[in-house]
Scaffold this active site. Structure first.
Site, short mmCIF file in Angstrom:
data_model
loop_
_atom_site.label_atom_id
_atom_site.label_comp_id
_atom_site.label_asym_id
_atom_site.label_seq_id
_atom_site.Cartn_x
_atom_site.Cartn_y
_atom_site.Cartn_z
N ARG A 214 2.53 -10.94 -0.02
CA ARG A 214 2.00 -10.52 1.27
C ARG A 214 0.89 -11.46 1.72
NH1 ARG A 214 2.60 -5.93 -1.93
NH2 ARG A 214 4.01 -4.31 -1.12
N LYS A 239 -1.09 -4.00 -2.93
CA LYS A 239 -0.84 -2.81 -2.12
C LYS A 239 -0.03 -1.82 -2.92
CE LYS A 239 1.05 -1.33 2.32
NZ LYS A 239 1.75 -1.78 3.56
N HIS A 299 5.09 -10.74 7.73
CA HIS A 299 5.54 -9.89 6.62
C HIS A 299 7.05 -9.98 6.41
CE1 HIS A 299 4.97 -6.68 3.69
NE2 HIS A 299 6.05 -6.09 4.18
N ARG A 302 8.27 -11.87 3.34
CA ARG A 302 8.39 -11.18 2.05
C ARG A 302 9.79 -10.59 1.91
NH1 ARG A 302 5.98 -8.37 -2.25
NH2 ARG A 302 6.44 -6.15 -2.41
N HIS A 325 7.05 -4.58 -7.31
CA HIS A 325 7.39 -3.18 -7.05
C HIS A 325 7.30 -2.37 -8.35
CE1 HIS A 325 9.20 -4.66 -3.25
NE2 HIS A 325 8.97 -3.43 -2.84
N TYR A 334 18.28 -3.34 -1.06
CA TYR A 334 18.77 -4.71 -1.06
C TYR A 334 20.09 -4.84 -1.83
CZ TYR A 334 14.01 -5.96 0.41
OH TYR A 334 12.83 -6.07 1.09
#
Length: 363
Positions: A214, A239, A299, A302, A325, A334
């Site tokens: 990010r 984040k 963004h 990403r 993640h 995905y």
């Protein structure tokens, strides 16, 4: 006169909210409430507070401790040991400019909070309104126990339910925008043509894609956080839905991302020593100037980088080791990707942003 309202909880138990409302000549001059697990405890609190409020000067003291919401937000920001993120700080500052921020804490009830959400919804989408309400809710959570300010947490909880049922708040829609090679070539040529020595946007854009990092994460990565031997980097304050500050995560670096880092001037501190806002301004200016590129956000790079890894045939655990993640659930979106190729194979800009060492030193 105090009253007790029973409220069912999601876990099947019952909460007992004790409410005190004082009036003079038909006008409410003070209100407060507190929730308990047992009715006797709620009743005892009402008795205690009514006796305290009946004492000489008690109401005057209460009024002094009943500041406008905007002052409470200022106190929240000042007293918090956790530094507010850029987005959260902007949201809270924006709320301070709304009419609800001029109200005393005791005057803010569910209808006023719902009206606040309605005003936001006139110019913002439901997911953005939800973020505003969520950040304000944190202020309500700590205001009474921390400073004794009479902000009603239950009123906020009720308002959030109503705002959601009315469609004023909601989840953000999944964004699937990916840049094409043609769009990226335009952007890279634009940034290279400007020869911006202050900020190497060509390297930053390429790194955002290949590292899946990010915008703010890129600017926080330091040389001390780089583990070249294992091709990984420590991403500080990543984040996270529940926690950001202190959420430091080791993330693998694909070969292309490591090459870009190695092309940067060595030193101490951040590898990309630039401000997120500066990157954002440069990006938005380019999108506004260039023809044929619509609704492309930084963004989205990403999302592009993560999609690319799946197109290379990587599995979810392997991709998560790069993206950071914690939950693989968010990566399942995905798995529909069936393409098995690298659209960046032979991409000229990777060679341009990672020149030979002697050339890099000349630039």
């Amino acid at each position: 006169m105090g009253t007790i309202v029973e409220r069912p909880r999601g876990d099947g138990t019952t909460a007992f909210m004790a409410k005190i409302i004082l009036k003079q000549k038909g006008v409410v001059i003070h209100r407060e409430s507190k929730t308990f697990d047992r009715r006797p405890a709620a009743s005892a609190w009402i008795d205690k507070r009514e006796k305290e409020l009946s004492q000489p000067g008690a109401l005057d003291r209460v009024k002094v401790n009943d500041p406008p919401l905007k002052d409470v937000i200022t106190t929240y920001i000042a007293d918090s040991l956790k530094e507010a993120g850029r987005t959260k700080a902007q949201v809270l500052k924006s709320i301070q400019g709304d009419e609800i921020a001029d109200l005393a804490c005791s005057k803010i009830d569910s209808p006023r909070l719902v009206d606040f959400a309605r005003r936001l919804a006139k110019t913002r989408d439901p997911s953005t309104v939800a973020n505003y309400v969520s950040h304000l809710s944190e202020v309500f959570t700590v205001a009474r126990p921390a400073w004794g300010y009479p902000l009603d947490r239950q009123a906020m909880d009720d308002a959030r339910i109503v705002a959601n049922r009315l469609g004023l708040t909601g989840r953000s829609k999944q964004r699937d925008r990916r840049p094409t090679i043609e769009e990226l070539d335009k952007l890279m040529a634009h940034f290279a043509g400007r020869r911006q020595r202050a900020i190497p946007m060509t390297k930053i854009v390429a790194f955002a894609i290949f590292s899946t990092r990010r915008q703010e994460e890129i600017t926080r990565i330091a040389w001390e956080d780089l583990d070249e031997e294992h091709s990984r980097v420590m991403v500080r304050d990543m984040k996270n839905p529940t926690e950001k500050t202190g959420n430091d995560v080791w993330c693998d670096l694909p070969p292309e991302a490591l090459r870009i880092i190695q092309s940067m001037p060595r030193g101490k501190g951040p590898i990309f020593p630039y401000k997120p806002d500066t990157i954002g301004f440069a990006w938005r200016d380019a999108i506004a100037i260039l023809d044929g590129i619509e609704d492309l956000r930084f963004h989205d790079l990403r999302h592009e980088g993560i999609s690319r890894l799946f197109e290379l045939g990587w599995n979810i655990p392997h991709v998560a080791a790069v993206s950071g993640h914690r939950s693989w659930t968010n990566l399942k979106r995905y798995t529909h990707i069936r393409q098995r190729a690298d659209k960046y194979a032979g991409w000229k800009w990777l060679e341009i942003v990672t020149p030979k060492k002697e050339k890099a030193e000349e630039q």
